[in-house]
Design a protein around this motif. Sequence first.
Motif: not given
Length: 594
Positions: A106-113
Motif C-alpha cells: 500500500l505504501s508503495s502507491f500511497m502516503n505511508n502514514v
Amino acid sequence: MKFTPEQLTILGLLAAVLVMLVWGRWRYDIVAFGALVAAVVLGAVPGDNAFEGFGHPATVIIALVLVVSHGLASSGAVALLARTVLSADSSVPVHIAKISGLGALLSSFMNNVGALALLMPVDIEAARKAGRPPGWTLMPLSFATILGGLVTLIGTPPNIIISTFRERSLGAPFHMFDYAPVGFACAIAGVLFIATIGWRLIPRAKDDQAASKDPYKLDDYIAELSISENSSLDGKPMAEVEKACNQAEITLLNIIRDQQRLPNAAGWIKMQPSDVLLMEAAADKLDDFANEYGLAYVEKDRHKAEIEGAELELIEVVVRPGSAIDGRSSASLNLVDRFGVWLVGISRQGRRMQTRVRRTALLGGDVLLLLMPKERAAQFVETTGVLPLRERGLEFQDRSRALLAGGIFAAAIILSSVGALYLPIALAIVSLAYVLVGIVPLRQLYETIEWPVVVLIGSLIPIGAALESSGATAILAKGLVDISTGLPAWAVLTIIMALTMTLSDVLNNTATALVAAPIAVDVAGKLGANPDPFLMAVAVAASCAFLTPIGHKNNTLIMGPGSYSFGDYWRLGLPLEILVVAVGVPMILIFWPL
C-alpha cells in the motif's frame, strides 16, 4: 575549508534549522518557514525566489498524493484488500508477514502514514482476537510501511524530492518505477527479516503475560473525575478517598479544589462537590470507579441538556503527528462546545503527567480516552484527524466505489509510467475525478492535504538551492572526499548512505533529502562518478528512519498504542538499517553503475 560570508550565512541557518528540528520545541513547518524568512532578510535567498518552492513540482506532487491516498482509503479499497488478505487465526510470524507485506504494498502507491493509519486498527483488532499484545506487531507494521515507500516515485516524499532535484541538476527526473529494483529488494529483505527474526528483538513489556489476556489494554490514563453532589465520596476525608482508589487499583495523584492542589499529607480534609480527582487508571477501571462512586467527568454536568437522551460511549484514539489537535490542549480546542466531546484521559508512553488534563498540550502518539455521543464520533474523527484504535465500519464499504477508485488511480499511474501523462497532471486528474464522483467530498478536499509538510518543503527548497548555488555544498563534498581519500567510490557511497540514514533518524526525512541530495551530487562530481547511484543512496537512506520514534511519523504514531519507550526502536531498527545498507548498496551498483 574556507567559506565565504554568504556560505557561512546559509550554513548557519541550516545548522539552526537542524538543531531546532531535533529539539522539537516548535513545529517543523514554523521552523522551516522562519528560516526562509531569515534567509531572505540576510540576503542568502533572493526575495524574488523566496516562494518558488511552493510552486515546485515536488510540493505539488506531495499535496496531490495526499489527496489520492485519502480517496483510496475512504473508498474502501484498502479495507477490502485488508479483509481479503488477513485472518485472525494466523501465528505471529505469519500475521506479521501478511500485514507487513500488505502495508509495504500500500505504501508503495500511497502516503505511508496513511497506509499505517488504515492498517493499525486492523492490526490491534487482530491482536485482541488472537490474545497477544499489539506491541508485538505494530513496530513491524510501521517499519514495513516505511520500507514500502522505497519502491516507487510517489511512495515517500524523499523519492519525489530526489527526482525533481535530478531534473534540475542533471536535466531529467527519475521516473515512477526507477526506484523499484533497489527499493523492492530492500523492502522484500526487510519484511522477511522483520517477520522471521526482527519481531523477536522487540523488548517485551513487563506485563506481557497480563497483556496476553487483555491485549488491547493500553497504558494507564491520566484522567480527571469530579465529585458531584450525589457522589458517595462527598464529605468523605481525603484518606478514605485514597483508600477507595487503592482498592480499585487506581493511583490518586492529586485532588484539586478551586484550581489549587490540596496537600497530599492532609488526609483529614473532607471532599466537596466540584473537587477534581487527578488519577492514573486503566480505561475500564476508571469507568467502573466513576459509576460506583457517582463521580462525573469534568465539565460534563454543564452540558446535561445538550446530551440528554444521547447514547454516550468511551472511545480510544491516537493523535496523528501533524493533525489538527497536535500541540494543542483540550481547553484551547474547546472540544466540549465544538464537538460535544470530553477528554477523559491521556496516555503518553507510560509517563506520568502532573498537569490538568484539559490544559495538557496533546502530542503526536498520545492515546486519548474520549467520552462522546455515538453519532458525533465520525465527525470528530474526520475533523481532527485522530485515529480510532478499533477496526470500524469495514462492513459498510461500497465495493463499487473501491473498484472505481482503484481503477482510476491505476489508469493514471500506467499513463504516467509510459510517458503519456506528466505525473503531476496524472495525479491532478485522479484528484479531480475523486471529487467529481464523490470519493473525496469537496468539503474534505483541503483537509486531506497535510499543510505543514507542504510548508516545510516549500520553505526548504529555496534554502537548498541557495546552499548549492553559493558553493557551500561543493566545499562540504570536497571535505567528505578528502576524509575518505584512498577509499573506492562504492565505499564513499556507503558512507553517504550511512550518514544520511543517521541524519534521518533525528530529522524529518524530507529535510534530510533536501540537505543531502546536493552534497551527494557534488561528491560524485569530485570522484568523477555517475551521480545517479549517489542520489539513489540518499533516497533510500533518507526514508529509512528506524532507530527512534521521532525519525518518522509512523514511528511516533505507534508509540502509545504499542506501549513502546524511546529506547525500544533501535533493537529492531539498528539491524534493519544495517540490512538495508547491505542490500541497498549492491543493488544500487548493479542497476545504477558508478
